[in-house]
Write an enzyme that holds these catalytic residues in place. Structure first.
Site, PDB file in Angstrom:
ATOM      1  N   VAL A   1      92.433  77.316  24.760  1.00  0.00           N
ATOM      2  CA  VAL A   1      92.813  76.267  25.714  1.00  0.00           C
ATOM      3  C   VAL A   1      91.989  76.385  27.003  1.00  0.00           C
ATOM      4  O   VAL A   1      91.381  75.422  27.485  1.00  0.00           O
ATOM      5  CB  VAL A   1      94.317  76.386  26.047  1.00  0.00           C
ATOM      6  CG1 VAL A   1      94.723  75.366  27.071  1.00  0.00           C
ATOM      7  CG2 VAL A   1      95.145  76.243  24.788  1.00  0.00           C
TER       8      VAL A   1
ATOM      9  N   ALA B   1      86.611  83.726  28.832  1.00  0.00           N
ATOM     10  CA  ALA B   1      87.916  83.035  28.704  1.00  0.00           C
ATOM     11  C   ALA B   1      88.538  83.482  27.382  1.00  0.00           C
ATOM     12  O   ALA B   1      88.860  82.670  26.520  1.00  0.00           O
ATOM     13  CB  ALA B   1      87.714  81.531  28.743  1.00  0.00           C
TER      14      ALA B   1
ATOM     15  N   HIS C   1     103.547  45.366  26.475  1.00  0.00           N
ATOM     16  CA  HIS C   1     102.244  45.036  25.906  1.00  0.00           C
ATOM     17  C   HIS C   1     101.436  44.308  26.969  1.00  0.00           C
ATOM     18  O   HIS C   1     101.972  43.392  27.619  1.00  0.00           O
ATOM     19  CB  HIS C   1     102.440  44.133  24.679  1.00  0.00           C
ATOM     20  CG  HIS C   1     101.144  43.627  24.129  1.00  0.00           C
ATOM     21  ND1 HIS C   1     100.320  44.407  23.348  1.00  0.00           N
ATOM     22  CD2 HIS C   1     100.520  42.416  24.260  1.00  0.00           C
ATOM     23  CE1 HIS C   1      99.254  43.700  23.005  1.00  0.00           C
ATOM     24  NE2 HIS C   1      99.353  42.490  23.541  1.00  0.00           N
TER      25      HIS C   1
END
Ligand code: NAD
Length: 482
Positions: free
Chosen positions: A201, A286, A462
């Protein structure tokens, strides 16, 4: 000792002492104070000027810093590559990276100040020091300014010290060429090339920022599978989109050594074809995070930790010591997510106040702040099949919505999974623009045990992107009009 100015000296006794002022800790302290408990919150984070900064890693160097920079990077990329389609021509776009970083720092600063002023409003003692658990009722506080340590007492103690990046001995951080994920959000000069160890992540979020700013970004990931946590459909789509964007994703590539050479970093990694060498301007490590439990507790306190440093807790975040709780990244009750910590903070505060509270981990959303974003809640198709649960699956491409076409953010898809017999919603998986916002509807639906039919019968405005939820539910009923 640096404390909240309205409480210059810590009291010797509190109802609750919270150690750590990241999302889990500050939420817990705030909720405790709201419930009338006399509360202290101890945190040792300080900015470059040596001033106390609340918010922990998440605010100062994690998600908040990351999403703020990503927003700037997306802006820059859009101006460069998409603005012409709108009939708008902009010349001489240039990048002022220090200004971009300064904007990020200002936002962090403002948010940190908000926490501090909430603490003041609620009379929470904010203590700038290192806290150490001495026993179930005692905490030692050691100020950072060399003033003497003192011991404070409480009925309840909440441990919330978070986590920090794992360092790799074969890629030692030198704070300049080889840097960690914290420093990766503070680079002031644009590198030409960057390698990142780990396509988890964190690695992907960092890669998205720098890739959008034009840096040639290479991700070296030891595992063969790309993003194993989300649903496979989403991981595959993410791989396709990210590689199309120019991210160089090398899977099954284990970094074995890295060192600075001249003005570059030389990285050695192994894959199934052998050993390779890569030369880049910056290397970012990381490779995962570990709980901050080192020196958090005195041995005589007898707090139980597992062999990897996480604190053992029951399903109510209670440790083996009466009245002592561990929340957020310190326990293994769920993934390392800020909102999981925040919920645990609130939950534990309410428990300390004698209220009946609950926390529902099954509907915890996960988000990856890349461009486009990835978000999901509930189970994946793979897990449900392994469990032998009969399911129905609906998939809807976001480019089929008029709103996505209008905004030009057409990438991605939404997938929902329902139980075949009952139609109960079991999982929702999204990759697309603002997936982090779209997932909230799915979380709410699952929290209220909604069915696919419920979603299909809920009227959505919409044109919006969120009507893709409606459409994907109609896909399961085989009655979509889009
Ligand atoms: P991670 O464990 O998810 O990913 C680290 C990756 O590094 C792994 O895939 C691992 O295989 C790889 N790796 C390790 N050593 C390597 C080597 N020598 N060579 C090549 N690859 C190597 O860790 P993370 O991304 O730092 O995330 C840690 C935790 O923090 C996770 O729970 C994550 O969910 C959380 N987090 C969450 C967010 C968010 O909510 N958006 C953001 C950042 C982190």
């Amino acid at each position: 000792m640096t404390t909240n100015p309205s409480h210059s000296t810590p009291s010797s006794y509190y109802d609750v002492i919270v150690i750590g002022a990241g999302p889990a800790g500050y939420s817990c302290a705030i909720r405790c104070a709201q419930l009338g408990l006399k509360t202290a919150c101890i945190d040792s984070w300080q900015n470059k000027k040596g001033q106390q900064t609340l918010g922990g890693f998440h605010l100062n160097s994690g998600c908040i810093a990351s999403i703020t920079l990503l927003e700037s990077a997306k802006f820059y990329h859009r101006l460069h590559h998409q603005i012409d389609q709108h009939g708008i021509h902009v010349d001489n776009i240039s990048l002022d990276l220090p200004a971009m970083i300064a904007r990020k720092n200002n936002i962090i600063h403002k948010l940190g100040d908000n926490i501090l002023s909430t603490f003041k409003d609620l009379a929470i003692d904010s203590i700038h020091a290192k806290g150490k658990l001495l026993s179930a009722k005692q905490v030692e506080i050691t100020p950072l300014d060399n003033s003497p340590s003192m011991i404070i007492n409480a009925k309840n103690i909440i441990l919330a010290t978070g986590s920090s990046p794992i360092q790799l001995p074969y890629a030692p951080i030198d704070n300049d060429y080889i840097i960690d994920s914290l420093q990766a959000l503070n680079i002031n000069e644009l590198p030409h090339t960057m390698a990142i160890i780990g396509a988890g992540v964190n690695g992907l979020e960092i890669a998205s920022i720098w890739n959008r700013l034009g840096v040639k970004t290479i991700l070296l990931e030891a595992q063969e599978d790309f993003l194993p946590l989300p649903d496979l459909h989403i991981s595959r789509e993410a791989y396709r989109i990210f590689t199309e964007q120019g991210l160089d994703l090398r899977l099954g590539a284990r970094v074995i050594a890295a060192k600075k050479q001249g003005a570059n970093v030389v990285v050695d990694y192994q894959d199934q074809d052998g050993t390779h060498t890569l030369t880049v301007d910056k290397l970012i490590v990381a490779s995962g995070r570990k709980p901050n439990t080192e020196n958090l507790t005195a041995p005589e306190a007898n707090l139980l930790l597992d062999e990897t440093g996480y604190i053992n807790v029951d399903e109510n975040c209670r440790t083996n010591l009466p009245g002592v709780y561990a929340i957020g990244d310190l326990n293994l009750l769920g993934p390392m997510l800020a909102h999981k910590g925040i919920e645990e903070g609130n939950f534990v505060a309410e428990s300390c106040a004698g209220l009946k509270s609950y926390i529902h981990y099954d509907t915890l959303p996960s988000v990856i702040y890349t461009d486009p974003e990835i978000a999901w809640v509930g189970q994946t198709e793979q897990t449900l099949k392994t469990l032998g649960i009969a399911i129905k699956v609906g998939i809807f491409a976001l480019n089929a919505t008029a709103r996505a076409q209008a905004t030009g953010k057409t990438e991605g898809l939404i997938k929902i999974i329902t139980e075949a017999d009952t139609d109960k919603l079991l999982g929702v998986h999204i990759i697309g623009h603002q997936a982090s916002e779209l997932i909230a509807e799915a979380v709410l639906a699952m929290e209220f045990s909604a069915s696919g039919e419920d979603l299909a019968r809920t009227i959505h405005a919409h044109p919006t992107v969120s009507e893709a939820f409606h459409d994907v539910a109609l896909v399961i009923k085989q009655s979509t009009t889009h």
